[in-house]
Design an enzyme around this catalytic site. Structure first.
Site, PDB file in Angstrom:
ATOM      1  N   LYS A  75       0.859  -1.195   0.000  1.00 44.64           N
ATOM      2  CA  LYS A  75       0.000   0.000   0.000  1.00 44.64           C
ATOM      3  C   LYS A  75       0.896   1.247   0.000  1.00 44.64           C
ATOM      4  CE  LYS A  75      -3.419  -2.856   2.210  1.00 44.64           C
ATOM      5  NZ  LYS A  75      -4.629  -2.986   2.965  1.00 44.64           N
ATOM      6  N   HIS A 100      -8.386  -2.865  -6.067  1.00 40.07           N
ATOM      7  CA  HIS A 100      -8.403  -3.111  -4.621  1.00 40.07           C
ATOM      8  C   HIS A 100      -9.544  -2.297  -3.994  1.00 40.07           C
ATOM      9  CE1 HIS A 100      -7.136  -3.118  -0.438  1.00 40.07           C
ATOM     10  NE2 HIS A 100      -6.401  -4.175  -0.733  1.00 40.07           N
ATOM     11  N   GLU A 112     -11.264 -10.231  -1.429  1.00 41.71           N
ATOM     12  CA  GLU A 112     -10.796  -9.342  -0.373  1.00 41.71           C
ATOM     13  C   GLU A 112     -11.996  -8.741   0.361  1.00 41.71           C
ATOM     14  OE1 GLU A 112      -6.584  -8.761  -0.601  1.00 41.71           O
ATOM     15  OE2 GLU A 112      -7.615  -6.864  -0.471  1.00 41.71           O
ATOM     16  N   GLY A 149      -7.078  -5.440   7.121  1.00 38.89           N
ATOM     17  CA  GLY A 149      -6.459  -4.611   8.153  1.00 38.89           C
ATOM     18  C   GLY A 149      -7.176  -4.627   9.494  1.00 38.89           C
ATOM     19  N   SER A 168      -6.149  -9.846   6.554  1.00 34.45           N
ATOM     20  CA  SER A 168      -5.617 -10.231   7.869  1.00 34.45           C
ATOM     21  C   SER A 168      -4.886 -11.577   7.863  1.00 34.45           C
ATOM     22  CB  SER A 168      -6.720 -10.209   8.927  1.00 34.45           C
ATOM     23  OG  SER A 168      -7.187  -8.883   9.097  1.00 34.45           O
ATOM     24  N   GLY A 212      -1.200  -7.633   3.352  1.00 33.05           N
ATOM     25  CA  GLY A 212      -0.956  -6.209   3.548  1.00 33.05           C
ATOM     26  C   GLY A 212      -0.061  -5.974   4.751  1.00 33.05           C
ATOM     27  N   GLY A 213      -0.668  -5.623   5.886  1.00 40.34           N
ATOM     28  CA  GLY A 213       0.072  -5.257   7.096  1.00 40.34           C
ATOM     29  C   GLY A 213       1.234  -6.184   7.435  1.00 40.34           C
TER      30      GLY A 213
HETATM   31  P1  PGA Z   1      -4.203  -6.882   5.333  1.00 39.77           P
HETATM   32  O1  PGA Z   1      -4.475  -6.262   3.879  1.00 39.77           O
HETATM   33  O2  PGA Z   1      -3.342  -8.098   5.144  1.00 39.77           O
HETATM   34  O3  PGA Z   1      -3.476  -5.780   6.076  1.00 39.77           O
HETATM   35  O4  PGA Z   1      -5.520  -7.218   5.926  1.00 39.77           O
HETATM   36  C1  PGA Z   1      -4.727  -7.083   2.780  1.00 39.77           C
HETATM   37  C2  PGA Z   1      -4.925  -6.236   1.546  1.00 39.77           C
HETATM   38  O5  PGA Z   1      -5.593  -5.199   1.640  1.00 39.77           O
HETATM   39  O6  PGA Z   1      -4.414  -6.560   0.475  1.00 39.77           O
END
Ligand code: PGA
Length: 226
Positions: A9, A102, A151, A157, A187, A208-209
Site C-alpha cells: 500500500k 483493490h 478481499e 487490516g 488479515s 498487507g500489514g
Molecule cells: P491486510 O491487507 O493483510 O493488512 O488485511 C490485505 C490487503 O488489503 O491486500
C-alpha cells in the site's frame, strides 16, 4: 504452488525499503528450505511496493527467479498527456503482475467496474498479469484476467480474517470462468495462514500489514509445505 503477494500500500520510504530488503535477503540466504521451495516452483513471492521503490528490488529478483515484482495499480489509459499516471507501457518489463481494483481504490478513488476492465486490458496489452480484487462474487469482473483476489473489507487490516470455509463458499459462487487462480486477502498473518495453506482451492494470498515487516512476511512464506 502458492503465491505470496506483499501489498505494501502507501507505506515505506527509500531507507525503510533498503532495510526490509537487507533483512529479507539475509533470511533467505541462511534458509536452504525456503530457497529450494522457491527454486522448485512450490512458492512464488510477488512484492508490490509503491512504484518509485520498485527498482530497489532489482538485485533480489535477479537472484531469485520465483521472486518477482508487482505494481499496486496501473493507468486505464494508454500513453499520452495524463500527468501523474503510471501506464502499462512504463511498467512493462519492470513488473510481472499488477493489483487492480483493490477495495481501497474503489473507496477512495471511485474505481468502477468499467475502469477495472480498462486497467485489466492495459495490463494484458503490456504482458503484465492482472490480479483483480473483488469483495462480492456478484461483481462484474473482467473475464480476461487470470488471477482473482477475494478481499472482504471486513477482513482487511482488521485482524478478523475470513474463515477458510467462508472463503471456499465464495469461490464456489465465482462461476463466470472455469480456469483461474484464486487468491485470498484479509488479515493474513503468521498465525492465520496455516488453515488456508491446507487447501488446494486457494492459490495464494494478498498480504498487507504483515508484509511490511520482513521477518513476519518471511515467517508466513516459510510455512508453505513442500
Ligand atoms: P491486510 O491487507 O493483510 O493488512 O488485511 C490485505 C490487503 O488489503 O491486500
Amino acid at each position: 504452488m502458492k503465491y505470496f503477494i506483499a501489498n505494501w500500500k502507501a507505506y515505506k520510504n527509500l531507507q525503510e525499503t533498503l532495510e526490509w530488503i537487507d533483512i529479507f535477503t539475509e533470511k533467505l540466504e541462511t534458509d536452504q528450505a525456503v530457497r529450494s521451495k522457491l527454486q522448485n516452483n512450490n512458492t512464488h513471492v510477488i512484492i508490490c511496493p509503491p512504484s518509485p521503490l520498485l527498482f530497489l528490488f532489482s538485485d533480489l529478483i535477479k537472484r531469485y527467479p520465483n521472486i518477482s515484482l508487482g505494481a499496486q495499480d496501473i493507468s486505464a489509459y494508454d500513453e499520452g498527456s495524463y500527468t501523474g499516471e503510471t501506464t502499462g507501457k512504463s511498467l512493462r518489463g519492470v513488473v510481472s503482475h499488477v493489483i487492480i481494483g483493490h477495495s481501497e481504490r474503489k473507496r477512495y478513488f471511485n474505481e468502477t467496474a468499467e475502469i477495472i476492465q480498462k486497467k485489466t486490458t492495459q495490463a494484458l496489452a503490456n504482458t503484465i498479469a492482472p490480479l483483480v480484487c473483488f469483495e462480492k462474487p456478484q461483481e462484474l469482473l473482467p473475464n480476461n484476467a487470470d488471477f482473482f483476489a477475494y478481499e472482504p473489507p471486513s477482513a482487511i487490516g482488521t485482524g478478523k480474517n475470513e474463515s477458510l470455509q467462508n472463503v471456499l463458499e465464495i469461490k464456489k459462487l465465482l462461476t463466470f470462468k472455469k480456469q483461474y487462480l484464486f487468491i485470498y486477502g484479509g488479515s493474513i498473518t503468521e498465525k492465520t495462514i496455516h488453515e488456508y495453506l491446507q487447501s488446494d482451492e486457494i492459490n495464494g494470498f494478498l498480504i498487507g500489514g504483515a508484509s511490511l515487516d520482513p521477518v513476519h512476511f518471511y515467517t508466513i512464506i516459510a510455512q508453505q509445505q513442500t
